[in-house]
Every structure is written in C-alpha cells, then in structure tokens.
Design an enzyme around this catalytic site. Sequence first.
Site, PDB file in Angstrom:
ATOM      1  N   TYR A   1       0.818  -1.219   0.000  1.00  0.00           N
ATOM      2  CA  TYR A   1       0.000   0.000   0.000  1.00  0.00           C
ATOM      3  C   TYR A   1       0.854   1.274   0.000  1.00  0.00           C
ATOM      4  CZ  TYR A   1      -3.835  -3.180   1.213  1.00  0.00           C
ATOM      5  OH  TYR A   1      -4.751  -4.200   1.211  1.00  0.00           O
TER       6      TYR A   1
ATOM      7  N   LYS B   1       3.938 -15.520   2.423  1.00  0.00           N
ATOM      8  CA  LYS B   1       3.854 -16.283   1.176  1.00  0.00           C
ATOM      9  C   LYS B   1       5.291 -16.545   0.738  1.00  0.00           C
ATOM     10  CE  LYS B   1       1.283 -17.876  -2.263  1.00  0.00           C
ATOM     11  NZ  LYS B   1       0.529 -19.105  -2.129  1.00  0.00           N
TER      12      LYS B   1
ATOM     13  N   ASP C   1      -2.557 -18.367   1.978  1.00  0.00           N
ATOM     14  CA  ASP C   1      -3.719 -19.059   1.406  1.00  0.00           C
ATOM     15  C   ASP C   1      -4.216 -20.141   2.358  1.00  0.00           C
ATOM     16  OD1 ASP C   1      -1.205 -20.026   0.823  1.00  0.00           O
ATOM     17  OD2 ASP C   1      -1.662 -20.692  -1.210  1.00  0.00           O
TER      18      ASP C   1
ATOM     19  N   ASP D   1      -5.014  -7.136   5.936  1.00  0.00           N
ATOM     20  CA  ASP D   1      -6.248  -6.446   5.548  1.00  0.00           C
ATOM     21  C   ASP D   1      -7.318  -7.489   5.202  1.00  0.00           C
ATOM     22  OD1 ASP D   1      -7.995  -4.508   4.791  1.00  0.00           O
ATOM     23  OD2 ASP D   1      -6.870  -3.808   3.050  1.00  0.00           O
TER      24      ASP D   1
ATOM     25  N   ASP E   1     -10.599  -9.022   7.783  1.00  0.00           N
ATOM     26  CA  ASP E   1     -12.012  -8.908   7.404  1.00  0.00           C
ATOM     27  C   ASP E   1     -12.666 -10.289   7.377  1.00  0.00           C
ATOM     28  OD1 ASP E   1     -11.936  -6.184   7.206  1.00  0.00           O
ATOM     29  OD2 ASP E   1     -13.055  -6.135   5.312  1.00  0.00           O
TER      30      ASP E   1
END
Length: 352
Positions: free
Chosen positions: A135, A185, A217, A241, A245
């Site tokens: 970001y 990852k 994942d 993020d 959620d």
Amino acid sequence: MKILVLPGDGIGKEVTASAIEVLKTLVPDLELDYGLIGGSAYDETGSPLPKETIEKIKKSDAVLLGAVGGNKWDKLDHTLRPEAGLLGLRSHMQVFANLRPVKIFKSLIGSSTLKEDVIEGVDLMIVRELTGGLYFGKPKGIETKGAIKRGFNTLEYTTPEIERVAKIAFDLAQKRNKKLCSVDKANVLESSRLWRETVEEVAKAYPDVELSHMYVDNCAMQLIRNPKQFDVILTENMFGDILSDEASMITGSLGMLPSGSLGEGKGLYEPVHGSAPDIAGTGKANPIGAILSAAMMLKYSFNKADEAARIEQAVDKVLSRGIRTPDMTAGAKEVVGTEAMTKHIIDEVKKK
Ligand code: NAD
C-alpha cells in the site's frame, strides 16, 4: 488523559459519540479535543487531513477515530478522497502495528454464519503491519505505452519494519496464550522470505512463545476451518487487511469489531467498519465496535486494563440480555438504536 476525537464521516460521528459517553462514565479526568478528517474535513478545508488536525494530534495522548468515506466524495482525485486522509493519518502517526482482536461473545454465537462448535471460545488477535508493504511501496502508478496501460505497485519490507511489528506481536503473545503464527507467502515472494527470516530472529528473544509459520492461502482456509487453533497471528499489510475482514465474520457483525494501532508514540483506535452511508443518520448504527475500541485505548495507551475489562463485561452483559442493534438480530429479545444501546452499556458499566 487527553484524547483527540476524529469522528469523520457517516456513522463515524454517531459511534464515536457513544464511545466517548462510555469513557466519561469511567474516566473522571478525561480531556477531549475534536478534529476533522475524511470527507467532512475536505468539505470544510479542502483537505481530507488538514494541518489543524495534525497539530491537534501533537497535543493529545491518543486518538479515537470514527470512520471516513461516502459516495459524495468518490469522484475526487485519489489524493483528496477521505481514504487518503486515513492512510495519511496512520502514516503520520507511524502506527505500524494494527491490533484486531477477534473474540466471540457467547450470546452472539447464533449471529455467525459458521457452526457453533467451530467458533465457540474463539479468542485470537491479528497483528497486521500497517505502514509498509504494497500500500505504500514505490514506485507505483499507472503508465501508458502506446495502446497499453500498465498498473504497478511495489511490495517491499525492510528488516527494521518487520522487527518492530514482530516485537509487538511477540509481546502480546507473551501476555496471552504464548502462541504466535506468522503468516506469509514465502514460497513465492522474496519480501515474505525476509519476513520469515526476520521473525525467526526476533523469536530468539521470546523462548517462551511457540512460533509457527503459515502460508496466507492456507491461513485463509484455517481461519474458517478451525479458528480456535490461533492465538496471535502476525502478518504484513495486505494479507492482514484481507484476513482480518475474513476473521471479523466469525463474530457475526462488522459493527462489533474494534481495532487499535500502535507504534512508538501515540495509539490510534477505531472500529473496523466504515462510514456505512446506507444507515448514517438513521440512529441504527451499532456503537459496540467503537466502544470496544475505546476499551482498547484504555488498555494499551493508558494501562487501564481493569477499566477496559469493565467495558467488555458490560457489553457482554447487555448482549446476553438479548439487547441488539438491527445489524445482529439473531437471538434478539429487544432491538434498539445507537443511543439506547449506549445507555444500556453505560448502565451496566455503572453497576460494577
Ligand atoms: P461499511 O463498513 O461502511 O459498511 C458495510 C455494511 O455494514 C453496510 O451495510 C453497513 O450498513 C454495515 N455496517 C457497518 N458498520 C456498521 C455498524 N456499526 N452498525 C450497523 N451496520 C454497520 O463498508 P462499505 O459500505 O464498503 O464502505 C462505506 C464507506 O466507508 C466507503 O466510503 C469506504 O471507503 C469507507 N470505509 C472506511 C473505513 C474506515 O474509515 N476505516 C473502513 C471501511 C470502509
């Protein structure tokens, strides 16, 4: 105890007012200041994060934020949009660790889409790196070459960025169930390989904390399959993020969830939800996410864990009596609006 309140837009204004009412019940020496952020700040000053707000942060001990955003400002240039104010605030305050507790209140088990035996007793904390990664990485942009456009971002982390957030996560794990799962990852991304190596190094100072690693994942799957396996989850900005959620749905309603962001200086506390333009002004917003964010503020910025626990217990009591806002009506005996929910919680806090 000087708090800067940034109500922001939409229901942000409504839920921060509730949180402040609850704080006033518990903290006699509360000093409040108010500032602008987001779309309402843009309307008044032409900036989503005005200089006056930055000045006010300097004079406060912690910041309580509502939410920003709304359709009205969606067409502005991205540097002027309400979300730019929020990213700017986080970056300015250098709050690099975002703490999102995911704890299921017994009385809300029926509100979750997951099965009762999967979620009963879930109590985990996601620590998301907040000021680095994709970001914020540069270069970024959209460039045009002939008929083809190319959009690009940069995912990078440095060892100090990883170390400082990892230390916060390990400190938390030490005070909780002493388990930390670092999510990355590393099978594909170099930044993740460095993440893993650095977390391993930091872990040496915390021999009592059991460290594990998980690919993002797999973590997305495990959070739904068996969330009780987790105590503290540590991860980078974008993975955090998305995972937080996802995890929020374990508890039933977005309106319930608090967050706190810590760095080396002042803490920033805000509910996880947005400005909910669809219900803003109707008096229906669930104030609990904001109220629990204020409780986190007491615990992490002011060392007032007992007062924070009183707020959490008061929320639990009110929910167990079947009192609900319209966003979580499963098992409701009485559906109330923002003000009445706030009053019920304050009455419970006062009883202790
Ligand atoms: P949202 O969280 O505002 O709303 C999603 C849904 O959940 C809506 O149906 C809303 O009514 C409901 N909801 C959210 N909080 C609630 C509460 N406390 N009580 C009852 N119901 C609640 O997300 P969105 O609709 O995707 O975004 C709306 C605006 O908020 C956008 O402009 C977005 O950019 C912004 N946003 C801001 C933040 C933030 O300030 N931290 C976070 C997310 C979204």
